[in-house]
Design a protein around this motif. Structure first.
Motif, PDB file in Angstrom:
ATOM      1  N   LYS A  30       0.827  -1.207   0.000  1.00 55.87           N
ATOM      2  CA  LYS A  30       0.000   0.000   0.000  1.00 55.87           C
ATOM      3  C   LYS A  30       0.862   1.258   0.000  1.00 55.87           C
ATOM      4  N   ARG A  31       1.946   1.258   0.765  1.00 54.93           N
ATOM      5  CA  ARG A  31       2.841   2.412   0.805  1.00 54.93           C
ATOM      6  C   ARG A  31       3.465   2.646  -0.570  1.00 54.93           C
ATOM      7  N   ARG A  34       0.862   4.106  -2.856  1.00 54.04           N
ATOM      8  CA  ARG A  34       0.627   5.523  -2.577  1.00 54.04           C
ATOM      9  C   ARG A  34       1.714   6.389  -3.203  1.00 54.04           C
ATOM     10  N   ARG A  35       2.961   5.939  -3.071  1.00 52.56           N
ATOM     11  CA  ARG A  35       4.073   6.682  -3.674  1.00 52.56           C
ATOM     12  C   ARG A  35       3.968   6.682  -5.197  1.00 52.56           C
ATOM     13  N   ARG A  37       1.259   6.404  -6.928  1.00 50.45           N
ATOM     14  CA  ARG A  37       0.131   7.253  -7.304  1.00 50.45           C
ATOM     15  C   ARG A  37       0.554   8.716  -7.355  1.00 50.45           C
ATOM     16  N   ARG A  38       1.293   9.148  -6.318  1.00 51.96           N
ATOM     17  CA  ARG A  38       1.768  10.542  -6.296  1.00 51.96           C
ATOM     18  C   ARG A  38       2.667  10.837  -7.494  1.00 51.96           C
ATOM     19  N   ASP A  59      -6.082   7.931  -9.193  1.00 54.59           N
ATOM     20  CA  ASP A  59      -6.885   7.114  -8.273  1.00 54.59           C
ATOM     21  C   ASP A  59      -7.145   5.728  -8.856  1.00 54.59           C
ATOM     22  N   ALA A  62      -3.975   3.679  -8.592  1.00 50.05           N
ATOM     23  CA  ALA A  62      -3.682   3.213  -7.235  1.00 50.05           C
ATOM     24  C   ALA A  62      -4.711   2.211  -6.729  1.00 50.05           C
TER      25      ALA A  62
END
Length: 79
Positions: A30-31, A34-35, A37-38, A59, A62
């Motif tokens: 998940k981490r 998230r990275r 996705r950014r 979105d 991710a």
């Protein structure tokens, strides 16, 4: 028959450890998602895409790491 009982006890003892390791792996995934996705959002925005569209695409990108999606995919894979 006693060997079967021992195997069940060993599995019962190892289940919390396996759950902990699986949880750790999932949180790492998940981490990373998230990275990613950014980074994906920034790349889309830097090419001139509107922030709204970039956010929506990021979105979707991710969402592949959501637990529900992972379990659904795993269920299909196992048949």
């Amino acid at each position: 028959m006693p060997a079967h009982g021992e195997a069940v006890l060993k599995m019962a003892a190892l289940t919390p450890l396996m759950a902990l390791r699986l949880s750790g792996s999932y949180l790492r995934m998940k981490r990373q998602a998230r990275r990613a996705r950014r980074k994906f959002y920034r790349e889309l925005a830097s090419t001139g895409m509107s922030p709204r569209d970039a956010d929506r695409l990021a979105d979707e990108y991710a969402s592949a790491a959501s637990l529900r999606t992972v379990l659904r995919t795993f269920g299909r894979w196992n048949g």
